[in-house]
Design an enzyme around this catalytic site. Sequence first.
Site, PDB file in Angstrom:
ATOM      1  N   GLU A 116      -6.261  -7.412  -0.225  1.00 32.35           N
ATOM      2  CA  GLU A 116      -6.483  -7.240   1.218  1.00 32.35           C
ATOM      3  C   GLU A 116      -7.816  -6.546   1.440  1.00 32.35           C
ATOM      4  O   GLU A 116      -8.116  -5.551   0.788  1.00 32.35           O
ATOM      5  CB  GLU A 116      -5.351  -6.395   1.820  1.00 32.35           C
ATOM      6  CG  GLU A 116      -5.351  -6.381   3.343  1.00 32.35           C
ATOM      7  CD  GLU A 116      -4.265  -5.478   3.920  1.00 32.35           C
ATOM      8  OE1 GLU A 116      -3.058  -5.732   3.695  1.00 32.35           O
ATOM      9  OE2 GLU A 116      -4.652  -4.498   4.602  1.00 32.35           O
ATOM     10  N   GLU A 155       0.821  -1.214   0.000  1.00 33.59           N
ATOM     11  CA  GLU A 155       0.000   0.000   0.000  1.00 33.59           C
ATOM     12  C   GLU A 155       0.854   1.262   0.000  1.00 33.59           C
ATOM     13  O   GLU A 155       1.207   1.789   1.059  1.00 33.59           O
ATOM     14  CB  GLU A 155      -0.906   0.033   1.243  1.00 33.59           C
ATOM     15  CG  GLU A 155      -2.002  -1.003   1.238  1.00 33.59           C
ATOM     16  CD  GLU A 155      -2.933  -0.894   2.442  1.00 33.59           C
ATOM     17  OE1 GLU A 155      -2.672  -0.067   3.354  1.00 33.59           O
ATOM     18  OE2 GLU A 155      -3.930  -1.636   2.470  1.00 33.59           O
TER      19      GLU A 155
HETATM   20  C1  IDC Z   1      -2.330  -3.482  10.708  1.00 38.58           C
HETATM   21  C2  IDC Z   1      -2.502  -4.605  11.718  1.00 38.58           C
HETATM   22  C3  IDC Z   1      -2.122  -4.072  13.086  1.00 38.58           C
HETATM   23  C4  IDC Z   1      -0.717  -3.494  13.031  1.00 38.58           C
HETATM   24  C5  IDC Z   1      -0.607  -2.450  11.912  1.00 38.58           C
HETATM   25  C6  IDC Z   1       0.824  -1.959  11.725  1.00 38.58           C
HETATM   26  O1  IDC Z   1      -3.833  -5.070  11.678  1.00 38.58           O
HETATM   27  O2  IDC Z   1      -2.175  -5.121  14.044  1.00 38.58           O
HETATM   28  O3  IDC Z   1      -0.413  -2.881  14.269  1.00 38.58           O
HETATM   29  O4  IDC Z   1      -1.011  -3.016  10.691  1.00 38.58           O
HETATM   30  O5  IDC Z   1       1.637  -3.039  11.413  1.00 38.58           O
HETATM   31  C7  IDC Z   1      -3.687  -2.032   6.040  1.00 38.58           C
HETATM   32  C8  IDC Z   1      -2.354  -2.675   6.007  1.00 38.58           C
HETATM   33  C9  IDC Z   1      -2.207  -3.667   7.142  1.00 38.58           C
HETATM   34  C10 IDC Z   1      -2.844  -3.122   8.411  1.00 38.58           C
HETATM   35  C11 IDC Z   1      -4.332  -3.034   8.157  1.00 38.58           C
HETATM   36  C12 IDC Z   1      -5.159  -2.578   9.364  1.00 38.58           C
HETATM   37  O6  IDC Z   1      -2.075  -3.284   4.774  1.00 38.58           O
HETATM   38  O7  IDC Z   1      -0.830  -3.893   7.338  1.00 38.58           O
HETATM   39  O8  IDC Z   1      -2.587  -4.040   9.434  1.00 38.58           O
HETATM   40  N1  IDC Z   1      -4.570  -2.144   7.040  1.00 38.58           N
HETATM   41  O9  IDC Z   1      -4.765  -1.291   9.753  1.00 38.58           O
HETATM   42  N2  IDC Z   1      -4.199  -1.226   5.132  1.00 38.58           N
HETATM   43  C13 IDC Z   1      -5.392  -0.776   5.546  1.00 38.58           C
HETATM   44  C14 IDC Z   1      -5.658  -1.355   6.769  1.00 38.58           C
END
Ligand code: IDC
Length: 317
Positions: free
Chosen positions: A244, A157
């Site tokens: 995702e 992303e």
């Molecule tokens: C989030 C995880 C969370 C972690 C964070 C940082 O759910 O536990 O603390 O990342 O590592 C994304 C991302 C994905 C995110 C997720 C939710 O690709 O890595 O995971 N998210 O925030 N894009 C939109 C949402």
Amino acid sequence: MQTCTAERNGQLTPFGKHGKLHIEGTALTNEHGQICQLKGISTHNLSLYPEYITQSCITELTDRFDLSAFRLAMYSAEADDVKGYADSDDTHRKELEELILSAVDVCAKLGIYVLVDWHILLDYDPNMHKDAAITFFKSICPKLKSYDNVIYEICNEPNMDTTWAQITTYANEVIPAIRAIDPDKVILVGTPVWSQRVDEAAKAPLSYPNLAYTLHFYADTHRDELRQIMTDAIANGLPVFVSEFGICDASGNGPVNDEQTNLWIDLLNRYQISYILWNLSNKNETSAILAPICDKIKGFEDSDFSECGKRVRGYMQ
Ligand code: IDC
């Protein structure tokens, strides 16, 4: 050539049905020229939750949820106090690569597809760790070349103010590096604004065959407007892959939004677009499919799954 299992338990596996995949027009297409829609789940950060990468765990989840794909989210940069590939020493890099290799091999034995995801996030512009990305793909691609169930995802992303032009610069170096080793696998490319602005990619798509562009949504945050951006981009000829999604808000937490999730899933099924649910972990957050109290890595029972986990089967049908 590594063989991907075509038949298990008396039934064709997803790989048995579809074989090697490619992109035709806007569609992920199988060996028989038919559209192939993949449905799967994504790991959380591989550096944070390596314990789920075992044959028994991936097999159980595949069988329980009827998965046709599994995504390996390897964070490029440090997050949640663990280092990513780009900021790690050779030892940890090697551990991550071995984890990926073992997961790919398990997926091949199960006859399901597997996404190898260079998971940029806090490193918002993929050019920030472009050299490390090239190092990674140059190291992993020779080992994965013979696995026909692999899909590469080169930047999870891009975000903040990273433009499509900047992503293009990155892609124009990373894609040739992959293709020089492994010439014809499907490659997924992230889009601006946390992989939402597929319209930007549709205006200036890259010039390689077998690419799809990613759109990510979190149902409680992203609604009609993003659905419209997606269907417009497809109408403009862009192949889209939802590598995702979450059923909660964009933090990965907050309330489950069934209504918006169902609107999305219905739309994706109508367009036969592949989708992958975030995330395989027991973290205390809505998007985790395991309940926070579940510390198992196998032998899962219904009660081990979170609210999100209890819905997975429904999304995979
Ligand atoms: C989030 C995880 C969370 C972690 C964070 C940082 O759910 O536990 O603390 O990342 O590592 C994304 C991302 C994905 C995110 C997720 C939710 O690709 O890595 O995971 N998210 O925030 N894009 C939109 C949402």
